[in-house]
Design a protein around this motif. Sequence first.
Motif, PDB file in Angstrom:
ATOM      1  N   LEU A   1       0.849  -1.198   0.000  1.00 40.68           N
ATOM      2  CA  LEU A   1       0.000   0.000   0.000  1.00 40.68           C
ATOM      3  C   LEU A   1       0.884   1.248   0.000  1.00 40.68           C
ATOM      4  O   LEU A   1       0.697   2.159  -0.817  1.00 40.68           O
ATOM      5  N   GLU A   2       1.863   1.287   0.889  1.00 42.55           N
ATOM      6  CA  GLU A   2       2.773   2.442   0.926  1.00 42.55           C
ATOM      7  C   GLU A   2       3.568   2.548  -0.376  1.00 42.55           C
ATOM      8  O   GLU A   2       3.878   3.643  -0.845  1.00 42.55           O
ATOM      9  N   THR A   3       3.882   1.407  -0.965  1.00 46.62           N
ATOM     10  CA  THR A   3       4.615   1.407  -2.238  1.00 46.62           C
ATOM     11  C   THR A   3       3.774   2.062  -3.340  1.00 46.62           C
ATOM     12  O   THR A   3       4.279   2.875  -4.123  1.00 46.62           O
ATOM     13  N   MET A   4       2.485   1.749  -3.375  1.00 43.89           N
ATOM     14  CA  MET A   4       1.635   2.338  -4.417  1.00 43.89           C
ATOM     15  C   MET A   4       1.370   3.819  -4.156  1.00 43.89           C
ATOM     16  O   MET A   4       1.162   4.593  -5.092  1.00 43.89           O
TER      17      MET A   4
ATOM     18  N   SER B   1     -10.428   1.663   7.493  1.00 47.94           N
ATOM     19  CA  SER B   1     -10.395   2.602   8.628  1.00 47.94           C
ATOM     20  C   SER B   1      -9.386   2.128   9.669  1.00 47.94           C
ATOM     21  O   SER B   1      -9.583   2.308  10.866  1.00 47.94           O
ATOM     22  N   GLY B   2      -8.300   1.550   9.197  1.00 48.26           N
ATOM     23  CA  GLY B   2      -7.316   0.936  10.092  1.00 48.26           C
ATOM     24  C   GLY B   2      -6.550   1.922  10.954  1.00 48.26           C
ATOM     25  O   GLY B   2      -5.893   1.532  11.914  1.00 48.26           O
ATOM     26  N   LYS B   3      -6.596   3.196  10.604  1.00 50.42           N
ATOM     27  CA  LYS B   3      -5.964   4.236  11.426  1.00 50.42           C
ATOM     28  C   LYS B   3      -7.027   5.292  11.718  1.00 50.42           C
ATOM     29  O   LYS B   3      -7.934   5.497  10.906  1.00 50.42           O
ATOM     30  N   SER B   4      -6.893   6.005  12.825  1.00 51.52           N
ATOM     31  CA  SER B   4      -7.978   6.929  13.188  1.00 51.52           C
ATOM     32  C   SER B   4      -8.168   8.009  12.117  1.00 51.52           C
ATOM     33  O   SER B   4      -9.299   8.379  11.795  1.00 51.52           O
ATOM     34  N   ALA B   5      -7.080   8.509  11.544  1.00 45.15           N
ATOM     35  CA  ALA B   5      -7.225   9.540  10.502  1.00 45.15           C
ATOM     36  C   ALA B   5      -7.926   8.956   9.277  1.00 45.15           C
ATOM     37  O   ALA B   5      -8.639   9.672   8.559  1.00 45.15           O
ATOM     38  N   MET B   6      -7.755   7.672   9.044  1.00 42.23           N
ATOM     39  CA  MET B   6      -8.427   7.031   7.901  1.00 42.23           C
ATOM     40  C   MET B   6      -9.919   6.877   8.192  1.00 42.23           C
ATOM     41  O   MET B   6     -10.756   7.092   7.318  1.00 42.23           O
ATOM     42  N   GLU B   7     -10.212   6.530   9.411  1.00 42.32           N
ATOM     43  CA  GLU B   7     -11.627   6.368   9.789  1.00 42.32           C
ATOM     44  C   GLU B   7     -12.369   7.682   9.550  1.00 42.32           C
ATOM     45  O   GLU B   7     -13.457   7.705   8.984  1.00 42.32           O
ATOM     46  N   LEU B   8     -11.721   8.770   9.935  1.00 41.24           N
ATOM     47  CA  LEU B   8     -12.327  10.095   9.758  1.00 41.24           C
ATOM     48  C   LEU B   8     -12.492  10.423   8.270  1.00 41.24           C
ATOM     49  O   LEU B   8     -13.536  10.891   7.829  1.00 41.24           O
ATOM     50  N   ARG B   9     -11.455  10.146   7.503  1.00 37.75           N
ATOM     51  CA  ARG B   9     -11.496  10.429   6.059  1.00 37.75           C
ATOM     52  C   ARG B   9     -12.529   9.550   5.365  1.00 37.75           C
ATOM     53  O   ARG B   9     -13.223  10.008   4.443  1.00 37.75           O
ATOM     54  N   MET B  10     -12.625   8.302   5.814  1.00 43.78           N
ATOM     55  CA  MET B  10     -13.562   7.363   5.187  1.00 43.78           C
ATOM     56  C   MET B  10     -15.018   7.824   5.322  1.00 43.78           C
ATOM     57  O   MET B  10     -15.856   7.465   4.508  1.00 43.78           O
TER      58      MET B  10
ATOM     59  N   GLY C   1      -2.838   4.098   3.951  1.00 44.34           N
ATOM     60  CA  GLY C   1      -2.805   2.782   4.591  1.00 44.34           C
ATOM     61  C   GLY C   1      -1.416   2.207   4.782  1.00 44.34           C
ATOM     62  O   GLY C   1      -0.442   2.625   4.159  1.00 44.34           O
ATOM     63  N   ASP C   2      -1.340   1.221   5.672  1.00 40.16           N
ATOM     64  CA  ASP C   2      -0.109   0.453   5.900  1.00 40.16           C
ATOM     65  C   ASP C   2      -0.508  -0.856   6.575  1.00 40.16           C
ATOM     66  O   ASP C   2      -1.662  -1.276   6.460  1.00 40.16           O
ATOM     67  N   ASP C   3       0.412  -1.468   7.328  1.00 43.81           N
ATOM     68  CA  ASP C   3       0.090  -2.776   7.927  1.00 43.81           C
ATOM     69  C   ASP C   3      -1.064  -2.707   8.925  1.00 43.81           C
ATOM     70  O   ASP C   3      -1.701  -3.723   9.192  1.00 43.81           O
ATOM     71  N   ARG C   4      -1.345  -1.520   9.455  1.00 41.42           N
ATOM     72  CA  ARG C   4      -2.476  -1.403  10.387  1.00 41.42           C
ATOM     73  C   ARG C   4      -3.812  -1.650   9.701  1.00 41.42           C
ATOM     74  O   ARG C   4      -4.827  -1.853  10.352  1.00 41.42           O
ATOM     75  N   CYS C   5      -3.818  -1.617   8.368  1.00 43.95           N
ATOM     76  CA  CYS C   5      -5.059  -1.861   7.621  1.00 43.95           C
ATOM     77  C   CYS C   5      -5.226  -3.339   7.254  1.00 43.95           C
ATOM     78  O   CYS C   5      -6.226  -3.704   6.640  1.00 43.95           O
ATOM     79  N   VAL C   6      -4.231  -4.149   7.573  1.00 43.36           N
ATOM     80  CA  VAL C   6      -4.337  -5.579   7.239  1.00 43.36           C
ATOM     81  C   VAL C   6      -4.982  -6.285   8.428  1.00 43.36           C
ATOM     82  O   VAL C   6      -4.356  -6.545   9.451  1.00 43.36           O
ATOM     83  N   SER C   7      -6.262  -6.590   8.240  1.00 45.18           N
ATOM     84  CA  SER C   7      -7.027  -7.166   9.336  1.00 45.18           C
ATOM     85  C   SER C   7      -6.770  -8.670   9.462  1.00 45.18           C
ATOM     86  O   SER C   7      -6.772  -9.228  10.551  1.00 45.18           O
ATOM     87  N   GLU C   8      -6.557  -9.326   8.325  1.00 45.16           N
ATOM     88  CA  GLU C   8      -6.240 -10.764   8.325  1.00 45.16           C
ATOM     89  C   GLU C   8      -5.560 -11.099   7.009  1.00 45.16           C
ATOM     90  O   GLU C   8      -5.703 -10.360   6.014  1.00 45.16           O
TER      91      GLU C   8
END
Length: 444
Positions: A331-334, A388-397, A414-421
Motif C-alpha cells: 500500500l505504501e509502495t503504491m 479505517s485501520g488508522k484513526s485519521a483514515m476512519e475520519l477520512r472514510m 494505509g499500511d500494515d495497520r489496515c491488514v485485518s487478516e
Amino acid sequence: MSELLIRGRVLTFIDEPKGIDDTASYLTVDDGAVLVRGGKIAAVGDYAEISKTAGAGVAVADHRPHLILPGLIDTHLHFPQTQAIASYGAQLLEWLNTYIFVEEQKFAEPEHAAFIAGRFMDELLANGTTTAVAYCSVHPQSVDAYFTAAEQRGMLMVGGKVMMDRNAPDALRDTPQKGYDETKRLIGKWHGRGRAQYAISPRFAITSTPEQMEMAQALVAEHRDCYVQTHLSENKDEIAFATSLYPDAKDYTDIYARYDLLTDKTLLGHCIYLSDREISVLAETGAVGVFCPTSNLFLGSGLFDRDRFDRLGARWSVATDVGAGTSFSMLETMDEAYKVLHLQGQRLSPLNSFYRMTLGNARALGLQDRIGSLHVGADADIVVLDSSGKSAMELRMRTAKSLTDELFILQTMGDDRCVSEVYVAGKAMKKRKATGAARALETA
Ligand code: GUN
Ligand code: ZN
C-alpha cells in the motif's frame, strides 16, 4: 476436506482497468464470500448463495465490513537487507559498498539467515503480501533458510542466491563455476518443491564477469521454467560503470540480451534510464521492468517512466525493493508510485494500483492461474483490508463516496495497520501468529 467461508466485501480484478471508472475490469460483491476448500478457492460470490453450496456447519470467518482481496504480490526485494532498511545518505554504488555488502556477509551464518528469513516472511504477511520474489545472499544456506521459512508458512515464494564474482568483498564472491554449481544444486533442491519457485539471480552486470554471465546463460537455457532476476539501469553512475565493463554491448540492456538472459520469465529491477530501443527489447522478449518507487526515491535514483513502457508495449510490475525500499507495505509502495508518476505528469488510478498489486503482478510472474485473483481453482491466498485501520483514515472514510475513493484512501494513508487478516492457502496467518505468541508467553 476442511472448508472455510470467508465473508466480507469481495474485490477482485478480471483485467487491467482502462480508466478511473472501468467497472468491467473487476468484480465486487457487497455481502460477498469466498469458499475455501483444501487450500483452494471453491466458490466466490454472494454470501447467501455461496453459504448454500458449503457443507453443513462450515466455519465462517466474518470480516464485514472489510474488503476481501487476493493476497498482495511483491515482485522484487532482498531478504538479507531486512535489517539494513533506512541506511543513511548514499546513492546506489556507495550504499551497496558501505551498508549492503557488509550486511549480506552475516548470511554465511545459518542461524542468522534462519532468524531473518522467519522475520522477513512474517513482515510480508503482516503487510498482506502472500507472494514475493526475493534475492537471497550469495550463500546457499541463505536460500535454504528462505525457502524453509516460506515452506513452514505455506507461502508461494520465488527466490535465489545472488551470483557475484567481482566488485564485491571476497566474502561475498563466488566464481563462475561455483555460482553455477550452487545455483544448479539449489534449483534441484527447491524449484517446484511445494510452492517454491527458483529465480536464477546474477545480481547485476557490475558484479558478474563475462564468464559468470556465460554460466548464467547456461543455467537459463537448462532451466527454462525458472525465473531470472537482475538489476538494470537504476542509477547514472551504475550505467556508466556497467557499460564500461562490457564495451561491446550497445547499451546496458544489450549486456543481458547478449547472454540470452531476457525472456518472459525475466524480472529487471528499476529500468529508469532506458532508451526507447532498450524498452523495445524488453517488449520483444517479454522481460518485465520492475518499478520500485520507495527505493528509487530513497536512493535518489530517478523516476520510472510508466507511460513509455505502456506506449512501447513492454511489461512492468511493482515492488518494494526492501532494503533500498523503505517499507514492506505494498500500500505504501503504491502511494509512492502515484507520486513518482504524478511528478512526470502521469496518473495512476486507484483501480490500477490495486490491479497492479494483485492480478497485474501475478501476470508479470505468469502465475495468474494460481494467485492474484479470487477465482475458482486459485490458491486461497487472501488479504482482508480495513479501510479505517488508522484513526485519521476512519475520519477520512466518512466522506468517501465510492469504491475508488476508498481504494485511494487505502493506498494513500494505509499500511500494515489496515491488514485485518491474511490467509495463506486458506490458513489464517494472523491468528497463527497470535497463537504462537500466546504459546511463547505460556512457556515463558
Ligand atoms: N543493484 C544491485 N544490487 C542492488 C541492490 O541490492 N539494491 C538495489 N536497489 N539495487 C541494486
Ligand atoms: Zn534490488
